[in-house]
Design an enzyme around this catalytic site. Structure first.
Site, PDB file in Angstrom:
ATOM      1  N   GLY A  10       0.818  -1.217   0.000  1.00  0.00           N
ATOM      2  CA  GLY A  10       0.000   0.000   0.000  1.00  0.00           C
ATOM      3  C   GLY A  10       0.845   1.258   0.000  1.00  0.00           C
ATOM      4  N   ARG A  14      -2.637   8.156   3.914  1.00  0.00           N
ATOM      5  CA  ARG A  14      -2.877   9.036   5.061  1.00  0.00           C
ATOM      6  C   ARG A  14      -1.589   9.572   5.688  1.00  0.00           C
ATOM      7  NH1 ARG A  14      -6.873   4.634   7.685  1.00  0.00           N
ATOM      8  NH2 ARG A  14      -5.710   3.355   6.208  1.00  0.00           N
ATOM      9  N   LYS A  21       4.689   4.116   3.121  1.00  0.00           N
ATOM     10  CA  LYS A  21       4.416   4.100   4.572  1.00  0.00           C
ATOM     11  C   LYS A  21       5.311   3.139   5.338  1.00  0.00           C
ATOM     12  CE  LYS A  21       0.526   2.166   6.151  1.00  0.00           C
ATOM     13  NZ  LYS A  21      -0.914   2.111   6.534  1.00  0.00           N
ATOM     14  N   ASN A 224      -1.219   4.563  10.441  1.00  0.00           N
ATOM     15  CA  ASN A 224      -1.834   5.062   9.210  1.00  0.00           C
ATOM     16  C   ASN A 224      -1.492   6.518   8.940  1.00  0.00           C
ATOM     17  OD1 ASN A 224      -3.373   2.622   8.538  1.00  0.00           O
ATOM     18  ND2 ASN A 224      -4.417   3.078  10.448  1.00  0.00           N
ATOM     19  N   LYS A 347      37.852  14.576  12.803  1.00  0.00           N
ATOM     20  CA  LYS A 347      37.327  13.718  11.743  1.00  0.00           C
ATOM     21  C   LYS A 347      38.384  12.678  11.391  1.00  0.00           C
ATOM     22  CE  LYS A 347      38.126  13.695   7.801  1.00  0.00           C
ATOM     23  NZ  LYS A 347      38.537  13.370   6.453  1.00  0.00           N
ATOM     24  N   ASN A 373      49.682  18.028  23.442  1.00  0.00           N
ATOM     25  CA  ASN A 373      48.804  19.166  23.688  1.00  0.00           C
ATOM     26  C   ASN A 373      48.628  19.956  22.395  1.00  0.00           C
ATOM     27  OD1 ASN A 373      47.291  20.760  25.755  1.00  0.00           O
ATOM     28  ND2 ASN A 373      48.567  22.350  24.819  1.00  0.00           N
ATOM     29  N   ASN A 382      44.161  19.466   5.790  1.00  0.00           N
ATOM     30  CA  ASN A 382      44.300  18.088   5.304  1.00  0.00           C
ATOM     31  C   ASN A 382      43.829  17.910   3.873  1.00  0.00           C
ATOM     32  OD1 ASN A 382      41.643  18.606   6.164  1.00  0.00           O
ATOM     33  ND2 ASN A 382      41.206  16.425   6.376  1.00  0.00           N
ATOM     34  N   ARG A 436      57.004  31.153  10.787  1.00  0.00           N
ATOM     35  CA  ARG A 436      56.258  32.383  10.543  1.00  0.00           C
ATOM     36  C   ARG A 436      57.271  33.517  10.374  1.00  0.00           C
ATOM     37  NH1 ARG A 436      56.893  34.096  16.159  1.00  0.00           N
ATOM     38  NH2 ARG A 436      55.949  32.563  17.557  1.00  0.00           N
TER      39      ARG A 436
END
Ligand code: UD1
Ligand code: CA
Length: 452
Positions: A10, A14, A21, A224, A347, A373, A382, A436
């Site tokens: 079915g 509804r 369903k 339903n 991740k 740390n 990445n 840097r």
């Protein structure tokens, strides 16, 4: 011997949904999967799912279930018409057929066993599961004599005002002696309010049909519409939470928590409000999860603390603290006694033991040693736009605030990364790396600028 047929052809109009369903999810599993699970303990010789509306999608969703058979009902002309589709594939079969509506997700195996036993003991040609409901609206009404022998089933839409007063309803679970059913199936008529071939009409023709009332009416709630889906979910959640509370788990404000049936919890776990545990999650003793957390397909060892965080497909070892506001995903593995703090994303990253990533960092495709740390704002670069690359960080290494580790790159043991560094080349053990530009101070610069 029993063959099981599950009605799943079915559309479920509804539900007002594009999804068939029976594929709607309840507590982490689809409605039809739950029905299939409920028949497992009966060891049926065959399990046949009748599919029709979006048949390919429905089949694909159940692909991984071994030995499940599918029969197609290409037009949906009613539950009786659906069972007619079994005539060719059950030709010559002499055992019982257990029929279940596919929208009946809370049915218990014990109830099905009892139905089969009653069927066999009384030598019925059909035995149907019934319930007495305070509000029987929408269900087919079952009319019996004093010995629970069924005389007739009348669908709600076909009931007279008087018949509607009958509160005994058809649950949508039937045991038929197949040979008897097979004889009457071809002669069903569709003279009813819905112009459908009703399976329920067969009960007046097959012989002795008996009704068995279900002990707990909640089991036979048919889905339903979305209201009934939510009601079923509430019932299921109550079952799951009661089980865990009785097994020694503290749930603080249980109504605000959701727990999939597939989750495993050990005694003395504490779940705080607004926390959701999903999929194949295992949480070991002494852990405190929440408030406000989502844990999905993850393993958390003993005494782990998680606050306001999302952990999916990950593993966390004992005594580690996660959050507030951390995100672990993509097979992250965090060692014992670690701290993964505010606004940190991990991740596909493995942290050794007693390693801290306390603030504002992203580590992707990285592996660290023990007692590392990671300074605030450390980022693993990445991804080069085409491929993902790994970062390796040795034991006791410390990265300064706002460092970028441009992968692929390896930092040895006991390395110090100066704050603000962009590390592009490997660093051997026991080094300080400063990557840097050196700070320049120009004294009296404002005045000289004004004179020029
Ligand atoms: C059905 C019963 C009703 C019972 C109720 C219990 C009939 C005629 N009525 O009504 O007596 O009280 O279940 O929940 O059986 N389906 C097909 N092919 C079709 C039509 C339906 O496979 O052509 C499947 C649906 O996917 C669903 C099941 O049969 O899983 C029941 O169909 P549904 O339309 O929900 O029947 P109800 O009106 O609820
Ligand atoms: Ca139904």
């Amino acid at each position: 011997m029993v063959v099981v047929a599950i009605l799943a052809a079915g559309r479920g109009t509804r539900m007002k949904s594009n999804l068939p369903k029976v594929l709607h999810s309840l507590g982490g599993r689809s409605l039809v999967e739950r029905v299939i699970e409920s028949v497992e303990p009966l060891s049926p010789s065959r399990r046949i799912v009748i599919v029709g509306y979006q048949a390919e999608e429905v089949k694909a969703a159940m692909q991984s279930i071994p030995t499940l058979e599918f029969v197609e009902q290409t037009v949906q002309l009613g539950t009786g018409h659906a069972i007619q589709q079994l005539l060719p594939c059950l030709e010559g079969y002499t055992g019982n057929l257990l029929v279940l509506n596919g929208d009946l997700p809370l049915i218990r195996s014990a109830t099905l066993k009892q139905l089969l036993q009653t069927h066999q003991k009384n030598q019925n040609t059909a035995t149907i599961l019934t319930a007495n409901l305070n509000d029987p609206t929408g269900y087919g009404r079952v009319f019996c004599n004093n010995e629970s022998v069924v005389q007739q089933i009348v669908e709600h839409k076909d009931c007279t005002a008087d018949q509607k007063q009958n509160t005994r309803i058809n649950a949508g679970v039937y045991c038929f002696s197949w040979q008897n059913l097979a004889q009457v199936l071809p002669h069903l008529q569709a003279n009813n309010a819905q112009n459908e071939y009703y399976l329920t009409d067969t009960v007046t023709q097959v012989g002795k049909v008996m009704a068995v009332d279900v002990a707990d009416y909640q089991e036979i709630l048919g889905i339903n519409d979305r209201l009934q889906l939510a009601a079923a979910s509430e019932i299921l959640q109550r079952r799951v939470k009661e089980k865990w509370m009785l097994a020694g788990v503290t749930l603080i404000d249980p109504t605000s928590i959701t727990i999939d049936e597939t989750v495993e919890l050990q005694p003395d776990v504490i779940i705080e409000p607004q926390t959701h545990l999903r999929g194949n999650t295992v949480i070991e003793t002494g852990s405190r999860i929440g408030p406000g957390s989502l844990i999905e397909n993850s393993q958390l060892a003993e005494n782990v603390i998680v606050q306001y965080s999302v952990v999916t497909n990950s593993l966390v070892k004992a005594g580690t603290r996660i959050g507030p506001y951390a995100h672990l995903r993509g097979h992250a593995q965090v060692g014992a006694g670690c701290r993964v703090g505010n606004f940190v994303e991990l991740k596909n990253t493995r942290l050794g033991d007693r390693t801290n990533v306390a603030h504002l960092s992203y580590l992707g495709d990285a592996v660290t040693g023990d007692q590392v740390n990671i300074g605030a704002g450390t980022i693993t670069a990445n991804y080069d736009g085409v491929k993902k690359h790994p970062t390796k960080i040795g034991d006791r290494t410390q990265t300064g605030s706002n460092s970028v580790l441009v992968a692929p790159v390896t930092l040895g043991d006991d390395v110090y990364v100066a704050a603000g560094s962009a590390v592009t080349e490997d660093v051997p053990d026991d080094c300080l790396v400063i990557a840097r530009a050196r700070q320049v101070i120009k004294v009296g610069w404002r005045k000289r600028k004004a004179q020029s």
